[in-house]
Design an enzyme around this catalytic site. Structure first.
Site, PDB file in Angstrom:
ATOM      1  N   GLU A 159       0.835  -1.203   0.000  1.00 18.55           N
ATOM      2  CA  GLU A 159       0.000   0.000   0.000  1.00 18.55           C
ATOM      3  C   GLU A 159       0.870   1.253   0.000  1.00 18.55           C
ATOM      4  O   GLU A 159       2.077   1.189   0.264  1.00 18.55           O
ATOM      5  CB  GLU A 159      -0.907   0.007   1.224  1.00 18.55           C
ATOM      6  CG  GLU A 159      -0.140   0.034   2.533  1.00 18.55           C
ATOM      7  CD  GLU A 159      -0.985   0.467   3.700  1.00 18.55           C
ATOM      8  OE1 GLU A 159      -1.393   1.640   3.711  1.00 18.55           O
ATOM      9  OE2 GLU A 159      -1.221  -0.358   4.602  1.00 18.55           O
ATOM     10  N   LYS A 212      -5.851  -2.404  13.906  1.00 17.90           N
ATOM     11  CA  LYS A 212      -5.280  -1.389  14.789  1.00 17.90           C
ATOM     12  C   LYS A 212      -6.003  -1.417  16.140  1.00 17.90           C
ATOM     13  O   LYS A 212      -7.232  -1.447  16.204  1.00 17.90           O
ATOM     14  CB  LYS A 212      -5.374  -0.018  14.131  1.00 17.90           C
ATOM     15  CG  LYS A 212      -4.559   0.071  12.844  1.00 17.90           C
ATOM     16  CD  LYS A 212      -4.694   1.417  12.184  1.00 17.90           C
ATOM     17  CE  LYS A 212      -3.844   1.505  10.919  1.00 17.90           C
ATOM     18  NZ  LYS A 212      -4.342   0.642   9.826  1.00 17.90           N
TER      19      LYS A 212
END
Length: 315
Positions: free
Chosen positions: A26, A160
Protein backbone atom coordinates in the site's frame (compact mmCIF):
# COMPACT_ATOMS: atom_id res chain seq x y z
CA UNK A 1 -9.85 10.40 -24.56
CA UNK A 2 -7.69 9.76 -21.49
CA UNK A 3 -6.66 6.15 -20.87
CA UNK A 4 -7.46 5.43 -17.23
CA UNK A 5 -6.37 1.79 -17.37
CA UNK A 6 -4.04 0.53 -14.65
CA UNK A 7 -0.39 1.02 -15.55
CA UNK A 8 2.52 -1.11 -14.39
CA UNK A 9 6.06 -0.34 -13.34
CA UNK A 10 8.81 -1.82 -15.47
CA UNK A 11 9.94 -4.12 -12.65
CA UNK A 12 6.41 -5.53 -12.29
CA UNK A 13 6.13 -6.05 -16.05
CA UNK A 14 9.43 -7.93 -16.01
CA UNK A 15 8.26 -10.01 -13.04
CA UNK A 16 5.15 -10.96 -14.97
CA UNK A 17 7.14 -11.88 -18.04
CA UNK A 18 9.63 -13.92 -16.02
CA UNK A 19 7.05 -15.60 -13.78
CA UNK A 20 8.50 -14.13 -10.57
CA UNK A 21 6.39 -13.79 -7.41
CA UNK A 22 5.02 -10.33 -6.66
CA UNK A 23 3.88 -8.73 -3.39
CA UNK A 24 1.48 -5.79 -3.36
CA UNK A 25 2.24 -2.90 -1.01
CA UNK A 26 0.00 0.00 0.00
CA UNK A 27 0.99 3.64 -0.26
CA UNK A 28 -0.98 5.26 2.59
CA UNK A 29 1.87 4.38 4.91
CA UNK A 30 4.02 6.65 2.73
CA UNK A 31 1.67 9.63 2.54
CA UNK A 32 -0.45 9.35 5.68
CA UNK A 33 1.03 6.71 7.99
CA UNK A 34 4.55 7.89 8.78
CA UNK A 35 6.11 11.35 9.17
CA UNK A 36 8.77 12.66 6.82
CA UNK A 37 11.60 11.67 6.41
CA UNK A 38 10.77 8.27 7.95
CA UNK A 39 8.09 7.64 5.32
CA UNK A 40 10.49 7.71 2.38
CA UNK A 41 13.20 5.74 4.15
CA UNK A 42 10.77 3.07 5.30
CA UNK A 43 9.10 2.81 1.89
CA UNK A 44 12.48 1.95 0.41
CA UNK A 45 13.25 -0.49 3.24
CA UNK A 46 9.92 -2.26 2.71
CA UNK A 47 10.61 -2.79 -0.98
CA UNK A 48 14.14 -4.03 -0.27
CA UNK A 49 12.81 -6.42 2.38
CA UNK A 50 10.46 -7.94 -0.20
CA UNK A 51 13.36 -8.37 -2.62
CA UNK A 52 15.58 -9.88 0.07
CA UNK A 53 12.94 -12.52 0.75
CA UNK A 54 12.51 -13.69 -2.83
CA UNK A 55 9.75 -11.58 -4.38
CA UNK A 56 9.23 -8.40 -6.40
CA UNK A 57 7.62 -5.40 -4.64
CA UNK A 58 4.67 -3.65 -6.27
CA UNK A 59 3.87 -0.47 -4.35
CA UNK A 60 0.48 0.76 -5.54
CA UNK A 61 -0.61 4.39 -5.79
CA UNK A 62 -2.06 7.07 -8.03
CA UNK A 63 0.03 9.67 -9.87
CA UNK A 64 -1.83 12.45 -11.66
CA UNK A 65 -4.98 10.35 -11.88
CA UNK A 66 -3.21 7.23 -13.11
CA UNK A 67 -3.25 4.08 -10.98
CA UNK A 68 0.21 2.53 -11.02
CA UNK A 69 1.06 -0.99 -9.84
CA UNK A 70 4.74 -0.80 -9.06
CA UNK A 71 5.62 2.82 -8.38
CA UNK A 72 9.21 3.69 -9.27
CA UNK A 73 11.60 5.53 -6.96
CA UNK A 74 10.69 9.00 -8.19
CA UNK A 75 6.96 8.31 -7.86
CA UNK A 76 7.37 6.99 -4.31
CA UNK A 77 9.38 10.08 -3.41
CA UNK A 78 6.66 12.27 -4.92
CA UNK A 79 3.98 10.67 -2.72
CA UNK A 80 6.27 10.97 0.30
CA UNK A 81 6.87 14.69 -0.19
CA UNK A 82 3.68 16.07 -1.76
CA UNK A 83 1.28 17.93 0.54
CA UNK A 84 -2.02 17.26 -1.22
CA UNK A 85 -2.03 13.48 -1.66
CA UNK A 86 -5.56 12.08 -1.35
CA UNK A 87 -6.24 9.03 0.80
CA UNK A 88 -7.98 6.66 -1.60
CA UNK A 89 -10.37 3.87 -0.77
CA UNK A 90 -12.07 1.91 -3.55
CA UNK A 91 -14.96 4.34 -3.92
CA UNK A 92 -12.50 7.21 -4.48
CA UNK A 93 -10.44 5.71 -7.30
CA UNK A 94 -12.50 6.75 -10.31
CA UNK A 95 -13.30 10.19 -8.91
CA UNK A 96 -9.64 10.84 -8.11
CA UNK A 97 -8.66 9.70 -11.60
CA UNK A 98 -11.17 12.07 -13.15
CA UNK A 99 -9.65 14.90 -11.09
CA UNK A 100 -6.09 13.85 -12.10
CA UNK A 101 -5.24 13.60 -8.41
CA UNK A 102 -2.25 12.15 -6.65
CA UNK A 103 -3.40 9.48 -4.25
CA UNK A 104 -2.24 6.90 -1.75
CA UNK A 105 -4.18 3.66 -1.58
CA UNK A 106 -5.70 2.18 1.58
CA UNK A 107 -5.91 -1.54 2.35
CA UNK A 108 -9.25 -1.70 0.52
CA UNK A 109 -8.05 0.09 -2.60
CA UNK A 110 -4.72 -1.73 -2.67
CA UNK A 111 -6.49 -5.08 -2.38
CA UNK A 112 -8.89 -4.29 -5.21
CA UNK A 113 -6.13 -3.03 -7.51
CA UNK A 114 -3.84 -5.95 -6.68
CA UNK A 115 -6.63 -8.37 -7.52
CA UNK A 116 -7.20 -6.60 -10.85
CA UNK A 117 -3.47 -6.95 -11.50
CA UNK A 118 -3.47 -10.65 -10.65
CA UNK A 119 -1.38 -10.24 -7.49
CA UNK A 120 -2.41 -12.65 -4.74
CA UNK A 121 -0.32 -11.57 -1.72
CA UNK A 122 -0.38 -8.17 -0.01
CA UNK A 123 1.62 -6.90 2.97
CA UNK A 124 0.38 -4.12 5.23
CA UNK A 125 0.68 -2.99 8.83
CA UNK A 126 -2.77 -3.27 10.37
CA UNK A 127 -6.29 -3.48 8.96
CA UNK A 128 -9.07 -1.00 9.39
CA UNK A 129 -12.13 -2.35 11.10
CA UNK A 130 -15.15 -1.57 13.26
CA UNK A 131 -14.64 1.65 15.21
CA UNK A 132 -15.44 1.94 18.87
CA UNK A 133 -19.10 2.90 19.46
CA UNK A 134 -19.93 1.89 15.90
CA UNK A 135 -23.36 0.93 17.21
CA UNK A 136 -23.96 4.68 17.41
CA UNK A 137 -21.84 6.02 14.56
CA UNK A 138 -22.05 3.10 12.07
CA UNK A 139 -18.35 3.77 11.45
CA UNK A 140 -16.70 0.75 9.84
CA UNK A 141 -13.73 0.64 7.51
CA UNK A 142 -14.29 -0.17 3.85
CA UNK A 143 -11.40 -2.61 4.27
CA UNK A 144 -13.86 -5.15 5.65
CA UNK A 145 -16.33 -5.23 2.77
CA UNK A 146 -13.56 -5.16 0.18
CA UNK A 147 -11.83 -8.14 1.79
CA UNK A 148 -15.15 -10.01 1.64
CA UNK A 149 -15.04 -9.95 -2.17
CA UNK A 150 -11.33 -9.97 -2.93
CA UNK A 151 -9.43 -13.30 -2.91
CA UNK A 152 -6.09 -12.02 -1.65
CA UNK A 153 -3.82 -12.98 1.24
CA UNK A 154 -3.32 -9.96 3.50
CA UNK A 155 -0.37 -10.27 5.86
CA UNK A 156 -0.97 -7.88 8.75
CA UNK A 157 -0.55 -7.43 12.51
CA UNK A 158 -4.28 -7.73 13.09
CA UNK A 159 -6.43 -4.64 13.25
CA UNK A 160 -5.28 -1.39 14.79
CA UNK A 161 -5.78 -1.56 18.54
CA UNK A 162 -7.49 1.84 18.49
CA UNK A 163 -10.51 0.03 16.97
CA UNK A 164 -13.04 -2.44 18.39
CA UNK A 165 -11.09 -5.64 17.81
CA UNK A 166 -13.81 -8.05 18.93
CA UNK A 167 -16.48 -6.43 16.79
CA UNK A 168 -14.11 -6.43 13.81
CA UNK A 169 -13.53 -10.17 14.16
CA UNK A 170 -17.30 -10.71 14.32
CA UNK A 171 -17.77 -8.68 11.12
CA UNK A 172 -15.02 -10.59 9.33
CA UNK A 173 -16.76 -13.85 10.26
CA UNK A 174 -20.13 -12.57 9.03
CA UNK A 175 -18.57 -11.39 5.77
CA UNK A 176 -16.95 -14.77 5.13
CA UNK A 177 -13.36 -13.53 5.39
CA UNK A 178 -10.92 -16.26 6.44
CA UNK A 179 -8.77 -15.40 9.47
CA UNK A 180 -5.73 -17.32 10.68
CA UNK A 181 -2.93 -16.55 13.08
CA UNK A 182 0.60 -17.05 11.85
CA UNK A 183 2.14 -19.50 14.34
CA UNK A 184 -0.45 -18.46 16.94
CA UNK A 185 -4.10 -18.92 17.89
CA UNK A 186 -4.33 -15.42 19.38
CA UNK A 187 -5.25 -12.38 17.32
CA UNK A 188 -2.67 -9.59 17.58
CA UNK A 189 -3.54 -5.98 18.40
CA UNK A 190 -1.15 -4.19 16.04
CA UNK A 191 1.13 -2.39 18.55
CA UNK A 192 0.71 -5.26 21.03
CA UNK A 193 1.27 -8.96 20.52
CA UNK A 194 -2.05 -10.18 21.94
CA UNK A 195 -5.22 -8.30 21.05
CA UNK A 196 -7.27 -10.31 23.54
CA UNK A 197 -9.12 -12.69 21.20
CA UNK A 198 -8.68 -16.22 19.88
CA UNK A 199 -8.78 -17.20 16.22
CA UNK A 200 -10.04 -20.53 14.95
CA UNK A 201 -7.14 -21.39 12.68
CA UNK A 202 -3.35 -21.29 12.73
CA UNK A 203 -0.96 -21.53 9.79
CA UNK A 204 2.67 -22.23 10.60
CA UNK A 205 4.73 -21.71 7.45
CA UNK A 206 4.74 -19.94 4.09
CA UNK A 207 4.15 -23.35 2.52
CA UNK A 208 0.93 -23.85 4.50
CA UNK A 209 -0.31 -20.44 3.36
CA UNK A 210 0.61 -21.38 -0.22
CA UNK A 211 -1.48 -24.55 0.24
CA UNK A 212 -4.39 -22.35 1.36
CA UNK A 213 -4.10 -20.35 -1.87
CA UNK A 214 -4.01 -23.53 -3.94
CA UNK A 215 -6.95 -25.09 -2.07
CA UNK A 216 -9.12 -21.99 -2.42
CA UNK A 217 -8.49 -21.81 -6.15
CA UNK A 218 -9.10 -25.56 -6.61
CA UNK A 219 -12.32 -25.56 -4.60
CA UNK A 220 -13.72 -22.38 -6.10
CA UNK A 221 -16.01 -21.86 -3.11
CA UNK A 222 -14.56 -18.71 -1.53
CA UNK A 223 -14.27 -15.24 -3.00
CA UNK A 224 -12.97 -13.54 0.14
CA UNK A 225 -9.54 -12.76 1.50
CA UNK A 226 -7.38 -14.52 4.03
CA UNK A 227 -6.38 -12.21 6.89
CA UNK A 228 -3.10 -13.71 8.06
CA UNK A 229 -2.43 -12.17 11.47
CA UNK A 230 1.31 -12.01 12.12
CA UNK A 231 1.98 -10.79 15.68
CA UNK A 232 5.11 -9.07 16.85
CA UNK A 233 7.25 -11.09 19.25
CA UNK A 234 6.50 -9.97 22.80
CA UNK A 235 9.96 -8.45 23.11
CA UNK A 236 9.26 -6.13 20.17
CA UNK A 237 5.76 -4.93 21.07
CA UNK A 238 4.87 -1.58 22.57
CA UNK A 239 4.79 -1.86 26.35
CA UNK A 240 1.17 -2.92 27.03
CA UNK A 241 0.77 -0.57 30.01
CA UNK A 242 2.04 2.38 27.97
CA UNK A 243 -0.25 1.30 25.14
CA UNK A 244 -3.32 1.24 27.37
CA UNK A 245 -2.60 4.65 28.92
CA UNK A 246 -1.98 6.22 25.52
CA UNK A 247 -5.11 4.71 24.03
CA UNK A 248 -7.25 5.96 26.90
CA UNK A 249 -5.92 9.52 26.64
CA UNK A 250 -6.26 9.44 22.85
CA UNK A 251 -9.89 8.36 23.01
CA UNK A 252 -10.59 11.14 25.48
CA UNK A 253 -9.03 13.72 23.15
CA UNK A 254 -10.97 12.27 20.24
CA UNK A 255 -14.25 12.96 22.01
CA UNK A 256 -13.16 16.43 23.19
CA UNK A 257 -12.18 17.54 19.69
CA UNK A 258 -15.11 15.76 17.99
CA UNK A 259 -12.91 13.94 15.50
CA UNK A 260 -14.95 11.53 13.37
CA UNK A 261 -14.86 9.42 10.22
CA UNK A 262 -11.64 8.69 8.40
CA UNK A 263 -9.84 11.36 10.43
CA UNK A 264 -10.01 9.13 13.53
CA UNK A 265 -7.20 6.72 12.65
CA UNK A 266 -4.55 9.29 11.67
CA UNK A 267 -5.50 11.40 14.71
CA UNK A 268 -5.00 8.52 17.13
CA UNK A 269 -1.82 7.25 15.44
CA UNK A 270 -0.37 10.77 15.67
CA UNK A 271 -1.32 10.86 19.35
CA UNK A 272 0.43 7.53 19.90
CA UNK A 273 3.55 8.85 18.20
CA UNK A 274 3.75 12.00 20.30
CA UNK A 275 2.66 10.47 23.60
CA UNK A 276 5.06 7.51 23.40
CA UNK A 277 7.95 9.75 22.28
CA UNK A 278 8.30 7.85 19.03
CA UNK A 279 8.18 4.33 20.49
CA UNK A 280 4.95 3.53 18.62
CA UNK A 281 6.57 4.65 15.37
CA UNK A 282 9.44 2.22 15.94
CA UNK A 283 6.93 -0.57 16.54
CA UNK A 284 4.93 0.41 13.45
CA UNK A 285 8.06 0.15 11.31
CA UNK A 286 8.97 -3.26 12.75
CA UNK A 287 5.46 -4.47 11.96
CA UNK A 288 5.47 -3.54 8.28
CA UNK A 289 8.99 -4.86 7.69
CA UNK A 290 8.18 -8.21 9.32
CA UNK A 291 4.92 -8.50 7.38
CA UNK A 292 6.66 -7.63 4.10
CA UNK A 293 9.26 -10.35 4.67
CA UNK A 294 6.60 -12.96 5.43
CA UNK A 295 4.45 -11.93 2.45
CA UNK A 296 7.44 -12.29 0.14
CA UNK A 297 8.17 -15.77 1.44
CA UNK A 298 4.52 -16.74 0.94
CA UNK A 299 4.50 -15.38 -2.62
CA UNK A 300 7.71 -17.28 -3.36
CA UNK A 301 6.33 -20.50 -1.85
CA UNK A 302 3.12 -20.25 -3.87
CA UNK A 303 4.89 -19.30 -7.08
CA UNK A 304 2.34 -16.54 -7.56
CA UNK A 305 3.56 -13.76 -9.76
CA UNK A 306 1.34 -11.14 -11.33
CA UNK A 307 -1.20 -13.00 -13.44
CA UNK A 308 -0.99 -10.37 -16.12
CA UNK A 309 -4.50 -9.29 -17.11
CA UNK A 310 -5.22 -7.77 -20.47
CA UNK A 311 -3.93 -4.24 -20.54
CA UNK A 312 -0.47 -4.68 -19.00
CA UNK A 313 1.47 -1.58 -19.99
CA UNK A 314 4.33 0.43 -18.57
CA UNK A 315 3.63 3.95 -17.27
Amino acid sequence: MTDFAIQYGEHVLHAHQDGKPVVALESTIISHGLPHPDNLRVAREIEQTVRDNGAVPATIGMIGGQVVVGLDGDQIEHLALAKDVAKLSVRDLAIAAARRADGATTVAATSAIAEAAGIRVFATGGLGGVHREANLTFDESADLTELARTPIVVVCAGVKSILDVGATLERLETLGVSVAGYQTRRFPGFFITDGGFDVDWQLDSPEQVADFIAAREAQGTSTGALVLANPLPTGEQLDPALHDRTLASGLSLLAEENVTGKAVTPFLLSHFHSSTEGKSLEVNIRIILRNSALAARIAAASGKGAAGPVGFSAP
